[in-house]
Every structure is written in structure tokens, then in C-alpha cells.
Design a protein around this motif. Structure first.
Motif, short mmCIF file in Angstrom:
data_model
loop_
_atom_site.label_atom_id
_atom_site.label_comp_id
_atom_site.label_asym_id
_atom_site.label_seq_id
_atom_site.Cartn_x
_atom_site.Cartn_y
_atom_site.Cartn_z
N THR A 109 43.37 -36.83 -43.49
CA THR A 109 44.26 -34.74 -43.67
C THR A 109 45.16 -34.21 -43.39
OG1 THR A 109 43.05 -32.96 -43.19
CG2 THR A 109 43.00 -35.02 -41.55
N GLU A 111 46.62 -31.75 -41.34
CA GLU A 111 47.05 -30.50 -40.65
C GLU A 111 48.39 -30.47 -39.84
OE1 GLU A 111 43.91 -31.51 -40.52
OE2 GLU A 111 42.27 -29.85 -41.16
N ARG A 140 40.55 -42.94 -45.80
CA ARG A 140 39.61 -42.77 -44.66
C ARG A 140 38.63 -44.51 -45.03
NH1 ARG A 140 37.05 -36.27 -44.50
NH2 ARG A 140 39.27 -35.69 -43.86
N GLU A 282 27.40 -32.65 -50.00
CA GLU A 282 28.61 -31.45 -49.74
C GLU A 282 30.52 -31.57 -50.47
OE1 GLU A 282 30.61 -32.54 -45.18
OE2 GLU A 282 32.63 -31.81 -46.90
N1 5CA Z 1 41.16 -30.78 -43.19
C1 5CA Z 1 39.91 -30.10 -43.48
C2 5CA Z 1 40.01 -29.65 -44.91
S1 5CA Z 1 41.46 -29.31 -45.59
C3 5CA Z 1 38.96 -31.54 -43.66
O1 5CA Z 1 39.37 -33.00 -44.50
N2 5CA Z 1 38.15 -31.68 -44.01
S2 5CA Z 1 36.38 -32.78 -44.60
O2 5CA Z 1 36.68 -34.00 -43.92
O3 5CA Z 1 35.03 -32.04 -44.60
O4 5CA Z 1 37.04 -33.15 -45.93
C4 5CA Z 1 36.87 -31.85 -47.27
C5 5CA Z 1 35.71 -32.64 -48.32
O5 5CA Z 1 35.99 -33.60 -49.10
C6 5CA Z 1 34.92 -32.98 -48.25
O6 5CA Z 1 33.69 -31.87 -47.91
C7 5CA Z 1 34.08 -34.09 -48.95
O7 5CA Z 1 33.72 -33.10 -50.67
C8 5CA Z 1 35.96 -34.53 -49.36
N3 5CA Z 1 35.34 -36.16 -48.79
C9 5CA Z 1 34.78 -36.21 -47.09
N4 5CA Z 1 35.10 -37.95 -47.26
C10 5CA Z 1 35.51 -38.46 -47.92
C11 5CA Z 1 34.98 -39.55 -48.97
N5 5CA Z 1 35.19 -40.39 -48.14
N6 5CA Z 1 35.48 -39.98 -50.24
C12 5CA Z 1 34.98 -38.26 -51.08
N7 5CA Z 1 35.21 -37.25 -50.99
C13 5CA Z 1 35.40 -36.64 -49.89
#
Ligand code: 5CA
Length: 439
Positions: A109, A111, A140, A282
Motif C-alpha cells: 500500500t 500511505e 502482500r 469486499e
Molecule cells: N491503503 C488502503 C486503501 S488505499 C488499503 O490498502 N486498503 S485495503 O487493504 O482494504 O485494500 C484495498 C482493496 O484491495 C480491498 O478492498 C480489496 O478489494 C483489494 N485487496 C486487498 N487485498 C487483496 C488481495 N490479497 N488480492 C486481491 N485484492 C485485494
């Protein structure tokens, strides 16, 4: 595009490693190929869908006044040490050492990096507010990557960041993103419901997850049925105006995921006939976290009375690659995928049932040329496969319309137009079929 020339490695067999329908269908339809656990290559058909989703996300971000940038995938560890997240992220973060022994990482991410960009350029409240986003791959190292692109290790995310002088300003940015998310998912024909959420490793005080309903979703969700009936796109949105009535509408009803669910409150607030209890995926997550990053990283501005304050920030994510799977979870049948038109890899599949028949070929070539001239995206199955195999493949890859040309129809001057979603078929002259598709 001619099927005979297209790289579309569809599979006849159902891949055994795939546990959920979207993963199975994406592999069978030749959309992606696993490179290693949770990491995928996107093949032509899948890449077209990914790009269409990205385009809708971009259009709605731009409309909300968010400005696009592009940050790198590889980041220096130093900033993450300053924010305190270098340790917190643990094994989920992929850590890399460069040739000089410097600690780097593949960004999960952004930030820290965006706060660094901001602090180097902005000094005064006069330069606020700012809303920036990028669409970039994230990594991740999930304990259990599964469900194909839905929970990958490398995945494409749209992430936006807002910078404001105070909470009231941050709330305006939060509302803009809230409303633009409703519109973004509605344009993909998804019903996404904002639900109160935990903030997890991003941190902060105010947060909503955007969840679409699908039986295979990872989360159990509870909400008021009225939220499902609302037509988001019917309303004109003025991003310069006050968006709180829209946000208030969506947040006044009960809508929670299992970690925030309270069955007594659910029963008290939602009449029995309107209680929806389903599973969900989500697809987006928004956060307001105040000075969580601006304070440790020193992103401060001078205020009108000449003091210094750390800016108030929020971050707003959409899982762009996850959406490809999520849309399939929400829209498929036994025969395969059913693409909503806005994200479909092609609008029309043109099927020649008898490729060695001169008349059929003539009609198909004419239709193919006219569709392309009208800028309709068309996949033309000009191969000499059996007709059963052609129908099965078209149903599998889920293009919204199928235009079928066979010797019997050609003799009578008609072609068959089939709508993939309803299965409705109509015999039409080539001109009327074209008028339907181009109108
Ligand atoms: N920095 C914040 C918002 S910018 C953030 O990282 N939010 S999060 O962790 O919720 O991720 C944002 C979106 O990325 C999630 O709502 C999801 O739709 C997608 N996401 C998160 N992890 C994964 C993953 N392992 N594989 C696919 N999509 C993912």
C-alpha cells in the motif's frame, strides 16, 4: 478479432486446483495463468476485462476530482520505519535488499510514499485540499493466497489519498470517494453496499468496506433490504456540492459485516421481512485516519493563523484485479461467465456455423466488417470447429451478444441474435441485427 488468430487457450476440463467458480471459469476461459502461488499472468481475454474495469474506476475518480499519478511498486524501507509500520506489517511484506545492501520492499500500500511526496511539496493550507490516486500493482504475502485473483499475493489496486486541513475537509473528501465508489460499482452492474468496517493495519477512526453480495464471498454480511433497491446511477452527482445527504442515506440503514454485527441491533433496526443475511466480497475499502501518517512523517502545513498542523488524511482502495473475479461470482450460470456490457472483453461473438460454406463466410465477413466500422468490439469465430464446441466456448467466455450465421438462415436471409444473459434468441435480417447491436 478473428478467433483463428486470437490467443485464447480455453480448457475443456475443469481445473481441480480452483475452489470457487470465478477461479475455475477464469482458467477455463483462458483469461489468466498462474505464474506462482497467488501471482497471475493476464492473457488477452482477461487483460481486456481488467483494462475495462480500470477505465471505469479511472473515469469515476477523475469525475470526483481525484488526480492520477503513478508511484513505483518498489519502495525504500526508511519511510516505513518512520511511520512504524515496517515492523507491524510482519511477514505479509515482501522485503528485498538491493546490491548496496539497502532495505527495500514491494509496496503492499502507499500511505508512506504519498505522504513523503506531499510533505516535500506542500507547506500551506492554501494548497489544500488535494486528492491523488494511482492504479498500481501491490504485493502482500498472504498466508493463504486462494480463490485465484480474488485473494492474490500480487494484485492491482486503485488507491487514492486525501489531504485536508481539518476533519471537516477530510469528511468532504471521504464523501466524494464514498459516492464515487457507489457509482463505480454500479457501472459494473454490481450492487455494492457500504458497511461499517474495522480499520486493520491501515488504522484510523472512520472506515467503510464496499461489499457485493455473492454466495461464495468470504465475509458474512447483514443489511437492510432497502439498500439493495436503490438505483445509484439515477441521480446526478455534483462533486462540488454537499454530498452528505447521499452518504447519510446509505449510512442510516443497518449494514455490517460479521466482525461488527450485533444481532440485537439488527433485529431492532430492521423489520423482519427486510433482513438480508448473505455472504459478500469486499471490493473497496475507504479510511479516514487523521494524522496517523502525517504526524510521524512530518507532513505539516501552516494554518491561516500561522500555526503548524499535521494534515488530515484518508486513503481509499479498490481491488481492480479482485473485481474481475468478483463480477464473475456475481454473474455466471452453468455454461459460463455472463459479462455486464460495460466490462465485457468484446460486446459480440460472431459465430460462423459452417466456415467452409462460401455464402456463410460472405455474410460473416460482411457483418464483421460492418461491426468493426461501427466500432463494436467483436470476436469472430471463423474456425472450422464443430458448432456445438463453438456455442459452448461462446457461452463460457460470456460475451453479452452472440450473432450466429448458419446455412439455413443464410438461405432465408436471416441471422440469429442471442442475448447471453437471458438466453433469448431472435431471427433477424442482418441489417436489423446490426441496428440492434449498434443502436
Ligand atoms: N491503503 C488502503 C486503501 S488505499 C488499503 O490498502 N486498503 S485495503 O487493504 O482494504 O485494500 C484495498 C482493496 O484491495 C480491498 O478492498 C480489496 O478489494 C483489494 N485487496 C486487498 N487485498 C487483496 C488481495 N490479497 N488480492 C486481491 N485484492 C485485494
Amino acid at each position: 478479432m478473428r478467433r483463428s488468430a486470437y490467443f485464447l487457450p480455453t480448457l475443456k476440463e475443469t481445473p481441480t486446483e480452483a475452489q470457487i467458480v470465478s477461479h475455475r471459469l477464469m482458467l477455463r476461459a483462458g483469461m489468466v495463468r498462474q505464474a506462482s502461488a497467488g501471482i497471475y499472468s493476464w492473457l488477452p481475454l482477461g487483460f481486456r476485462v481488467l483494462k475495462n474495469i480500470e477505465r471505469i474506476v479511472r473515469e469515476e475518480q477523475d469525475a470526483a476530482g481525484c488526480q492520477e499519478i503513478l508511484m513505483p511498486t518498489i519502495q525504500a524501507a526508511d519511510l516505513w520505519k518512520q511511520s512504524g509500520r515496517y515492523e507491524d506489517y510482519g511477514k505479509e511484506m515482501l522485503r528485498i535488499e538491493d546490491r548496496h545492501g539497502r532495505e527495500m520492499l514491494y509496496g503492499p500500500t502507499n500511505e508512506e510514499l504519498i505522504t513523503d511526496i506531499f510533505r516535500s511539496a506542500v507547506r500551506s493550507y492554501r494548497d489544500l485540499p488535494k486528492l491523488l490516486y494511482h492504479i498500481q500493482w501491490k504485493f502482500r504475502d498472504e498466508v493463504r493466497p486462494r480463490f485465484g485473483v480474488m485473494r492474490g499475493r500480487e494484485f492491482l489496486m486503485k488507491d487514492s489519498y486525501s489531504f485536508d486541513l481539518d476533519f471537516e475537509g477530510a469528511r468532504i473528501a471521504y464523501n466524494k470517494m464514498f459516492v464515487s465508489y457507489l457509482r463505480t460499482f454500479a457501472r459494473m452492474e454490481l450492487k455494492a453496499i457500504p458497511m461499517e468496517a474495522e480499520t486493520g493495519p491501515i488504522g484510523g477512526k472512520l472506515s467503510h468496506e464496499f461489499i457485493i453480495l455473492a454466495d461464495t464471498g468470504e465475509t458474512e454480511v447483514f443489511c437492510h433490504g432497502d439498500l439493495l433497491d436503490y438505483d445509484v446511477l439515477a441521480e446526478d452527482i455534483d462533486y462540488g456540492g454537499d454530498l452528505s445527504p447521499v452518504v447519510d442515506y446509505w449510512t442510516k440503514y443497518y449494514a455490517r459485516t460479521d466482525d461488527k454485527h450485533d444481532s440485537a441491533a439488527f433485529e431492532a433496526e430492521v423489520p423482519e421481512g427486510r433482513r438480508v443475511q448473505r455472504r459478500g466480497i469486499e471490493v473497496g475499502h475507504i479510511f479516514y485516519f487523521g494524522d496517523k501518517y502525517s504526524e510521524p512523517l512530518g507532513a505539516v502545513v501552516t494554518t491561516p493563523d500561522d500555526t503548524q498542523v499535521a494534515v488530515h488524511m484518508g486513503s481509499y482502495g479498490i481491488g481492480v484485479s479482485r473485481l474481475v473475479g468478483a463480477i464473475i461470482e456475481a454473474s455466471h450460470d452453468k455454461a459460463g461467465i455472463i459479462w455486464p456490457e460495460a466490462v465485457a472483453p468484446f460486446k459480440v461473438g460472431l459465430i460462423n456455423l459452417k466456415a467452409d460454406d462460401e455464402k456463410c463466410r460472405g455474410v460473416c465477413e460482411d457483418l464483421y466488417g460492418r461491426l468493426r466500422a461501427a466500432r463494436i468490439e467483436v470476436l469472430y469465430d471463423d474456425s472450422d470447429e464443430r458448432s456445438g464446441a463453438k456455442f459452448a466456448e461462446m457461452d463460457l467466455i460470456g460475451l453479452p451478444w452472440q450473432l450466429v450465421v448458419g446455412p439455413r438462415g443464410v438461405k432465408q436471409g436471416v441471422v440469429e441474435l442471442k442475448q447471453r444473459r437471458s438466453g433469448d434468441k431472435q431471427e433477424l435480417s442482418t441489417d436489423s441485427a446490426l441496428a440492434r447491436l449498434t443502436g
